[in-house]
Scaffold this active site. Structure first.
Site, short mmCIF file in Angstrom:
data_model
loop_
_atom_site.label_atom_id
_atom_site.label_comp_id
_atom_site.label_asym_id
_atom_site.label_seq_id
_atom_site.Cartn_x
_atom_site.Cartn_y
_atom_site.Cartn_z
N ASN A 8 0.87 -1.18 0.00
CA ASN A 8 0.00 0.00 0.00
C ASN A 8 0.91 1.23 0.00
O ASN A 8 1.55 1.52 1.00
CB ASN A 8 -0.89 -0.02 1.26
CG ASN A 8 -1.65 1.28 1.46
OD1 ASN A 8 -1.79 2.07 0.52
ND2 ASN A 8 -2.15 1.50 2.67
N LYS A 10 0.08 4.32 -0.18
CA LYS A 10 -0.53 5.50 0.46
C LYS A 10 -0.33 6.72 -0.44
O LYS A 10 -0.40 6.59 -1.66
CB LYS A 10 0.05 5.70 1.86
CG LYS A 10 0.05 4.42 2.70
CD LYS A 10 0.38 4.66 4.13
CE LYS A 10 0.45 3.33 4.86
NZ LYS A 10 0.52 3.45 6.29
N GLU A 94 -6.32 4.64 8.30
CA GLU A 94 -6.03 6.06 8.01
C GLU A 94 -7.22 6.74 7.36
O GLU A 94 -7.46 7.93 7.57
CB GLU A 94 -4.77 6.15 7.13
CG GLU A 94 -3.52 5.79 7.93
CD GLU A 94 -2.32 5.40 7.10
OE1 GLU A 94 -2.37 5.50 5.86
OE2 GLU A 94 -1.32 4.98 7.72
N GLU A 160 -5.05 -5.28 10.87
CA GLU A 160 -4.05 -4.23 11.00
C GLU A 160 -4.26 -3.48 12.32
O GLU A 160 -5.07 -2.53 12.38
CB GLU A 160 -4.17 -3.23 9.85
CG GLU A 160 -3.88 -3.81 8.50
CD GLU A 160 -3.27 -2.78 7.58
OE1 GLU A 160 -2.14 -2.99 7.15
OE2 GLU A 160 -3.90 -1.75 7.33
N GLY A 166 2.93 1.95 10.80
CA GLY A 166 3.92 3.01 10.66
C GLY A 166 4.67 3.36 11.93
O GLY A 166 5.33 4.40 12.00
#
Ligand code: PEP
Length: 243
Positions: A8, A10, A94, A160, A166
């Site tokens: 991913n 992002k 997110e 997740e 992160g």
């Protein structure tokens, strides 16, 4: 079942970075036992589809819950499919955090993705506070109850933990196994035997160093990777760690 490695990107990636997708597509890992899928930003999807030449599946990081309409700036699942995308990620934490997406929104997106014949990666996970107060399983159950689409076909779940994304932090391997077992039980309760065919990915600070251990945990069918998916070198090292 060979491990699935999903990147991913992002809000990262410009035209020059398409070379990374080309390098991933050219590797034996993409053609071998580990499937490699990449979700670049919307702006790179069409170019990524071309350079990957089918060796890497390209997908979207989000889609709207409607197929079309007055939603300025949004992208629909049929638009992704039209570009050659093969999957879409929905419910990433997110997006839940930055855009206030609810489980009902996520379910609509998942349904829209399936209607456009995209495979759907549906993300769920608990916050640090929820884990510390013993609510992890209740949170996962609640998110699944509110966001699962109507059937199991074409569905992938990504576990997740929000606090692991992160941050460089990961749950213990035992905690990953417990969470995946709980998710599996919920999916089977919901879909019956078809629930056994739903792949469950782990995501959150996966690196080449920890991927091998995570991919050996029971019922971890692959990984969803953020930061470490941005270069072919790093993502291919994760793929090489798959048992
Ligand atoms: C993610 O964004 O889904 C993710 C897992 O990110 P990272 O690997 O950077 O923690």
């Amino acid at each position: 079942m060979p491990a699935l490695i999903v990147g991913n990107w992002k809000m990262n990636g410009l035209g020059e970075d398409i070379a990374e997708v080309a390098a991933m597509a050219g590797s034996s890992a993409a053609k071998g036992r580990s499937g490699i899928w990449i979700a670049p930003p919307f702006t790179l999807i069409d170019r990524a589809v071309i350079v990957s030449a089918g060796a890497v599946k390209i997908g979207g990081q989000d889609c709207h819950g409607n197929a079309k309409g007055a939603h300025t700036g949004c992208v629909s699942a049929p638009m992704l499919a039209d570009l050659g995308a093969g999957f879409v990620i929905v419910g990433h934490s997110e997006r839940r955090r930055d855009n206030g997406e609810t489980d009902a929104d996520v379910r609509a997106k998942a349904m829209a993705g399936r209607a456009a014949e995209l495979e759907v990666i549906l993300c769920i996970g608990e916050t640090r506070g929820q884990r510390d107060s013993g609510q992890t399983e209740a949170v996962l159950s609640s998110q699944l109850a509110g966001s699962l689409p109507d059937d199991a076909e074409g569905l992938i779940i990504a576990y997740e933990p929000v606090w692991a994304i992160g941050t460089g932090l990961t749950p213990t391997l035992g905690d990953v196994e417990t969470a995946h077992a709980h998710i599996r039980s919920q999916i089977v309760a919901r879909f019956g035997p078809a629930g056994h065919g739903v792949r469950i990915l782990y995501g959150g600070s996966v690196t080449p160093a920890n991927a091998g251990d995570l991919l050996r945990v029971a019922d971890v069918g692959g990984v969803l990777v953020g930061g470490a998916s941005l270069t072919a070198q790093s993502l291919l090292a994760i793929a090489a760690a798959a048992p």
